[in-house]
Design a protein around this motif. Structure first.
Motif, PDB file in Angstrom:
ATOM      1  N   ARG A  42      -4.639 -10.403 -17.547  1.00  0.00           N
ATOM      2  CA  ARG A  42      -3.303 -10.705 -18.081  1.00  0.00           C
ATOM      3  C   ARG A  42      -3.024 -12.198 -17.990  1.00  0.00           C
ATOM      4  N   ARG A  43      -3.382 -12.791 -16.877  1.00  0.00           N
ATOM      5  CA  ARG A  43      -3.149 -14.225 -16.698  1.00  0.00           C
ATOM      6  C   ARG A  43      -3.917 -15.045 -17.735  1.00  0.00           C
ATOM      7  N   VAL A  44      -5.191 -14.702 -17.926  1.00  0.00           N
ATOM      8  CA  VAL A  44      -6.015 -15.443 -18.886  1.00  0.00           C
ATOM      9  C   VAL A  44      -5.449 -15.309 -20.294  1.00  0.00           C
ATOM     10  N   PHE A  45      -5.072 -14.094 -20.687  1.00  0.00           N
ATOM     11  CA  PHE A  45      -4.585 -13.906 -22.050  1.00  0.00           C
ATOM     12  C   PHE A  45      -3.212 -14.575 -22.250  1.00  0.00           C
ATOM     13  N   ARG A  46      -2.377 -14.529 -21.204  1.00  0.00           N
ATOM     14  CA  ARG A  46      -1.067 -15.198 -21.316  1.00  0.00           C
ATOM     15  C   ARG A  46      -1.257 -16.694 -21.508  1.00  0.00           C
ATOM     16  N   GLN A  47      -2.177 -17.278 -20.725  1.00  0.00           N
ATOM     17  CA  GLN A  47      -2.418 -18.718 -20.854  1.00  0.00           C
ATOM     18  C   GLN A  47      -3.010 -19.060 -22.214  1.00  0.00           C
ATOM     19  N   PHE A  48      -3.829 -18.149 -22.742  1.00  0.00           N
ATOM     20  CA  PHE A  48      -4.385 -18.343 -24.077  1.00  0.00           C
ATOM     21  C   PHE A  48      -3.256 -18.365 -25.118  1.00  0.00           C
ATOM     22  N   LEU A  49      -2.310 -17.433 -24.976  1.00  0.00           N
ATOM     23  CA  LEU A  49      -1.193 -17.390 -25.916  1.00  0.00           C
ATOM     24  C   LEU A  49      -0.340 -18.654 -25.822  1.00  0.00           C
ATOM     25  N   GLU A  50      -0.094 -19.117 -24.601  1.00  0.00           N
ATOM     26  CA  GLU A  50       0.709 -20.329 -24.435  1.00  0.00           C
ATOM     27  C   GLU A  50       0.071 -21.498 -25.167  1.00  0.00           C
ATOM     28  N   ALA A  51      -1.237 -21.654 -25.027  1.00  0.00           N
ATOM     29  CA  ALA A  51      -1.916 -22.785 -25.663  1.00  0.00           C
ATOM     30  C   ALA A  51      -2.089 -22.575 -27.164  1.00  0.00           C
ATOM     31  N   ARG A  52      -2.473 -21.369 -27.543  1.00  0.00           N
ATOM     32  CA  ARG A  52      -2.782 -21.101 -28.958  1.00  0.00           C
ATOM     33  C   ARG A  52      -1.529 -21.074 -29.817  1.00  0.00           C
ATOM     34  N   GLU A  90       5.630 -19.714 -20.936  1.00  0.00           N
ATOM     35  CA  GLU A  90       5.120 -18.565 -20.170  1.00  0.00           C
ATOM     36  C   GLU A  90       6.028 -17.360 -20.336  1.00  0.00           C
ATOM     37  N   ARG A  91       7.354 -17.607 -20.317  1.00  0.00           N
ATOM     38  CA  ARG A  91       8.301 -16.508 -20.467  1.00  0.00           C
ATOM     39  C   ARG A  91       8.178 -15.849 -21.840  1.00  0.00           C
ATOM     40  N   ALA A 140       5.459 -15.885 -23.776  1.00  0.00           N
ATOM     41  CA  ALA A 140       4.166 -15.189 -23.832  1.00  0.00           C
ATOM     42  C   ALA A 140       4.244 -13.847 -23.108  1.00  0.00           C
ATOM     43  N   GLU A 141       4.928 -13.816 -21.955  1.00  0.00           N
ATOM     44  CA  GLU A 141       5.091 -12.569 -21.212  1.00  0.00           C
ATOM     45  C   GLU A 141       5.890 -11.552 -22.023  1.00  0.00           C
ATOM     46  N   GLY A 142       6.885 -12.033 -22.735  1.00  0.00           N
ATOM     47  CA  GLY A 142       7.673 -11.127 -23.557  1.00  0.00           C
ATOM     48  C   GLY A 142       6.846 -10.503 -24.667  1.00  0.00           C
ATOM     49  N   MET A 143       5.954 -11.274 -25.276  1.00  0.00           N
ATOM     50  CA  MET A 143       5.076 -10.739 -26.313  1.00  0.00           C
ATOM     51  C   MET A 143       4.144  -9.677 -25.729  1.00  0.00           C
ATOM     52  N   LEU A 144       3.614  -9.948 -24.534  1.00  0.00           N
ATOM     53  CA  LEU A 144       2.718  -8.979 -23.903  1.00  0.00           C
ATOM     54  C   LEU A 144       3.439  -7.674 -23.588  1.00  0.00           C
ATOM     55  N   GLU A 145       4.650  -7.781 -23.042  1.00  0.00           N
ATOM     56  CA  GLU A 145       5.410  -6.571 -22.718  1.00  0.00           C
ATOM     57  C   GLU A 145       5.715  -5.763 -23.977  1.00  0.00           C
ATOM     58  N   HIS A 146       5.951  -6.463 -25.094  1.00  0.00           N
ATOM     59  CA  HIS A 146       6.240  -5.776 -26.346  1.00  0.00           C
ATOM     60  C   HIS A 146       5.044  -4.963 -26.837  1.00  0.00           C
TER      61      HIS A 146
END
Length: 791
Positions: free
Chosen positions: A723-733, A738-739, A741-747
């Motif tokens: 989860r951490r790796v993918f969240r950081q990927f989303l933040e950069a990409r 971070e907040r 990116a976390e919201g997208m993951l929860e969705h």
């Protein structure tokens, strides 16, 4: 022949270099039925091997006369049609040897030390006969009680199987005689046994059907392993590179010789390439097939030389350990057979009628031909010509006092013209007897190699007669001789049940010792007894069809399946009564945080609260809950047989390697320790666990599933490093916080499609192949690093 000094010294390079291709092929192909090939030109003598798993069956004609089998494969297998006590059929005249309790009997001792004694005795008998390799023990899992060779095998549980086998192998090889651990693997039925494909998923293979072999090899290093007749997951076992190479050699590190079961190889070049070194017995066609393959280059010189080297090492070990002129003491070995029988007998029911008082004034009716001609073994290649046989009736009379009036009645007969009159005579005798002893047996003609049993009943007429007699005389004791579990429609009406299985030539003495209390019974079941055949976990998929046998119950074999389905057995795994009572108390663990590579010691107090000395088999099980992998409700992880005087207490310890608590993860291709809480429970059987202690497994490698491109989001989101790796990927990409990116993951949590596809569907965001491959690689690295930190 004078053996070549290089052979004795283990200097094989020169020998191998001196051999022709034909000599090499001869050496890896055996000589006739029971020998390795002799290469006289190079001073390489042959050695002798023979069956079996509980006695030494030495064919005088075929070994001393150096005769070939003289029969085709179908005729060779016809040995299974013989009666269990008529062994001079397929092998000509044979030497007598001690017929020890068969596998299904001796395993009920739960006594590794006793197995060692039996193995040592077998080794001494082999030394007298000049046998360098004994073809046993047989340790296939008793998946169904109908299995034709169940009488040779030990248990439905791989841990118990492996530990008992190791005891016997160490005793045998300690006498300088090699063992051949068999049948590798999944020889669990005799139906179409050379062509049936055992279809077993890998986790069940690793945890159930291969685990006993792995434990035995790890603890005893048998000189040889014998491949089985059957096909395994589409490949003949004797020609299976995954089984013989990936598992046996690479995973387990086995460096001994692999030998085929007799005529078990169908494609000799394929078998040699797979790692099956020695082809038995000698076959002219298979030898020529191998020569042709070598000439064509489909079998390399290096592959052939490696198997030649292993055969030479086997011959060398047999030669340097040979003790010519050795003699074994027949009387001593018979006494051992009797003692083992007594230690292995399982008392299944007793309302107080046993033990019998030898000095009482009682009238005892003994019913059943098995009292005078006992069934002591199954039929097949393991069948042994005993040095002597103790008849139960004669041994009972020896122990009986002068006031016991003992009268015998045949009771049963396969001859229908006699059956009714014999039954009537037995019924009349039972009416006036103070105690009735009935000796019941299964169908001998179906209790052996080559055919599975047809049902779980006693032989025709016996269940009915036992039921009738028990209704007339409630003080009825049933003594059983059978290869595996049976049903007991008369159980509620009899006073006692004594289970002997097939307990060898000392059976009569062992039974008499138990009946009169000279031996306090301490045997415990190594299989579950079902109430009916349909309760057996593999019932719906047995015996397969169209040469395909699907092991549909997976890991839920034996008690694991009964427990998972909450099926009430007739008798549970590990069950057995005593003439005394035991209590368990004060359990403690030496640690409660368990990690791979460690061990945990479970200690508890065992007390004999009865009036007699006795032995108790204390059993340790693990129960898991809430862990990632599906597991049975409980699994055996250790045991100890403890002797206690009346009133005595002893602190008992059982040490379990934490790695024995692992499960096999097929997605990772390795053993993993599930992270989470477990209970370690101790008691008298799988269904009687008096003590429990909690522990916590700390691991990372088994905590998460591998993350693939089509893994559902929930599995990634429940995996913190992923989860951490993918969240950081989303933040950069995506240049989000971070907040965000976390919201997208929860969705994405409830999506049923892969995470990358989910982003395309829900957010209209597409990722390139390079992005996907890079983030998956980063996740794999992060999860591996997390595992290292946790360890």
């Amino acid at each position: 022949m004078q053996a070549n000094p290089d052979l004795i010294a283990g200097e094989f390079d020169t020998l191998i270099a001196s051999m022709t291709v034909e000599e090499k092929v001869a050496l890896v192909s055996g000589r006739h039925m029971w020998k390795t090939a002799e290469i006289a030109r190079l001073g390489i003598p042959s050695i002798i091997m023979t069956d079996g798993t509980y006695g030494v069956r030495y064919s005088i004609d075929q070994i001393d006369g150096d005769q070939p089998g003289g029969q085709d494969f179908a005729a060779f297998l016809s040995v299974v049609n013989q009666k269990a006590n008529g062994v001079q059929v397929a092998f000509g005249a044979i030497n007598s040897a001690t017929c020890f309790p068969n596998g299904s009997s001796v395993a009920c001792s739960w006594d590794v030390g006793l197995m060692h004694e039996m193995g040592a005795a077998l080794g001494k008998e082999c030394q007298e006969l000049g046998v360098g390799l004994l073809l046993g023990p047989g340790i296939n899992i008793r998946r169904t009680p109908l299995g034709g060779r169940s009488y040779e095998y030990y248990s439905e549980d791989p841990l118990l199987t492996g530990d008992l086998a190791a005891g016997l192998i160490n005793g045998l090889q300690g006498q300088g005689v090699g063992a051949s651990l068999k049948h590798f693997a999944c020889n669990n039925s005799e139906i179409e046994r050379t062509s049936m494909d055992s279809l077993v998923e890998e986790r069940a293979l690793r945890e159930i059907y291969l685990r006993g072999f792995e434990r035995a090899i790890g603890q005893s290093n048998p000189w040889t392993v014998m491949t089985s007749y059957n096909v395994l997951n589409g490949v003949q076992a004797a020609e299976n590179p995954w089984l013989l190479g990936d598992v046996l050699r690479d995973d387990w590190g086995y460096d001994g010789l692999v030998v085929s079961d007799w005529h078990g190889i169908k494609d000799r070049p394929a078998s040699l390439n797979a790692g099956n070194d020695l082809d038995m017995p000698e076959s002219g066609k298979r030898k020529q097939d191998l020569i042709t393959a070598i000439e064509a280059g489909t079998v390399s010189a290096e592959t052939l030389d490696l198997s030649v080297r292993r055969v030479l090492e086997l011959v060398r070990k047999a030669l340097i350990n040979s003790r010519k002129g050795e003699k074994f003491d027949r009387a001593t070995h018979h006494a051992l057979a009797r003692r083992i029988a007594g230690e292995s007998i399982v008392l299944l029911k007793n309302d107080g009628v046993l033990p019998l008082d030898p000095n009482a004034s009682l009238k005892i009716a003994v019913i059943g031909g098995g009292a005078e001609e006992p069934v002591i073994q199954g039929s097949g290649c393991a069948t042994t010509l005993p040095t002597q046989v103790d008849a139960p009736l004669a041994e009972i009379r020896k122990l009986a006092g002068v006031n016991l009036d003992i009268r015998a009645y045949q009771g049963f007969s396969e001859d229908l013209s006699l059956a009714a009159d014999l039954a009537d005579e037995a019924v009349e005798a039972a009416k006036s007897a103070d105690i009735v002893l009935i000796f019941g047996t299964t169908e001998v003609g179906y209790d052996g190699e080559g055919s599975d049993r047809r049902n779980l009943s006693l032989a025709p007429g016996q269940d009915g007669l036992i039921a009738e007699i028990a209704r007339l005389n409630p003080r009825t004791v049933v003594v059983l001789s059978n290869p595996d579990a049976i049903t007991m429609p008369w159980l509620d009406d009899v006073a006692a049940v004594v289970e002997t299985f097939f307990s060898g030539q000392g059976m009569g003495g062992g039974v008499a010792d138990v009946l009169f209390g000279a031996v306090n019974p301490s045997g415990k079941l190594t299989v579950t007894f079902p109430r009916k055949l349909g309760d057996v976990p593999g019932f719906l998929s047995y015996p397969g069809e169209n040469r395909r046998h699907i092991y549909g119950e997976g890991i839920f074999v034996g008690y694991r399946g009964y427990d998972a389905r909450e099926t009430e057995p007739l008798f549970p795994f590990g069950f057995g009564l005593s003439y005394t009572d035991f209590t368990y108390s004060d359990i403690a663990l030496d640690k409660t945080e368990l990690r791979s590579g460690d061990s945990v010691t479970v200690s508890f107090t065992l007390t004999n609260t009865g009036a007699r000395a006795g032995k108790e088999v204390a059993q340790l099980y693990v129960e898991r809950s809430g862990q990632r992998h599906a597991t049975p409700p409980r699994e055996l992880k250790g045991f100890a047989k403890v002797a206690l005087a009346a009133g005595e207490s002893q602190r008992v310890t059982i040490t379990v390697p934490v790695d024995d608590l692992r499960v096999y993860d097929t997605s990772l291709g390795c053993w993993v320790l599930d992270n989470g809480a477990i209970a370690l429970k101790v008691g008298a059987s799988s269904r009687d666990l008096a003590l429990s202690a909690e522990a916590n497994c700390v691991a990372a490698e088994g905590r998460y599933r591998p993350i693939l491109r089509d893994t559902q989001p929930i599995f990634m989101l429940n995996n913190p490093p992923a989860r951490r790796v993918f969240r950081q990927f989303l933040e950069a990409r995506l240049n989000v916080s971070e907040r965000e990116a976390e919201g997208m993951l929860e969705h994405c949590t409830n999506s049923f499609i892969g995470l990358f596809t989910t982003f395309e569907r829900r957010f209209r965001i597409q990722f390139s192949e390079d992005d996907i491959e890079r983030v998956l690689a980063d996740i794999e690295q992060a999860v591996a690093e997390d595992a290292r930190v946790q360890a």
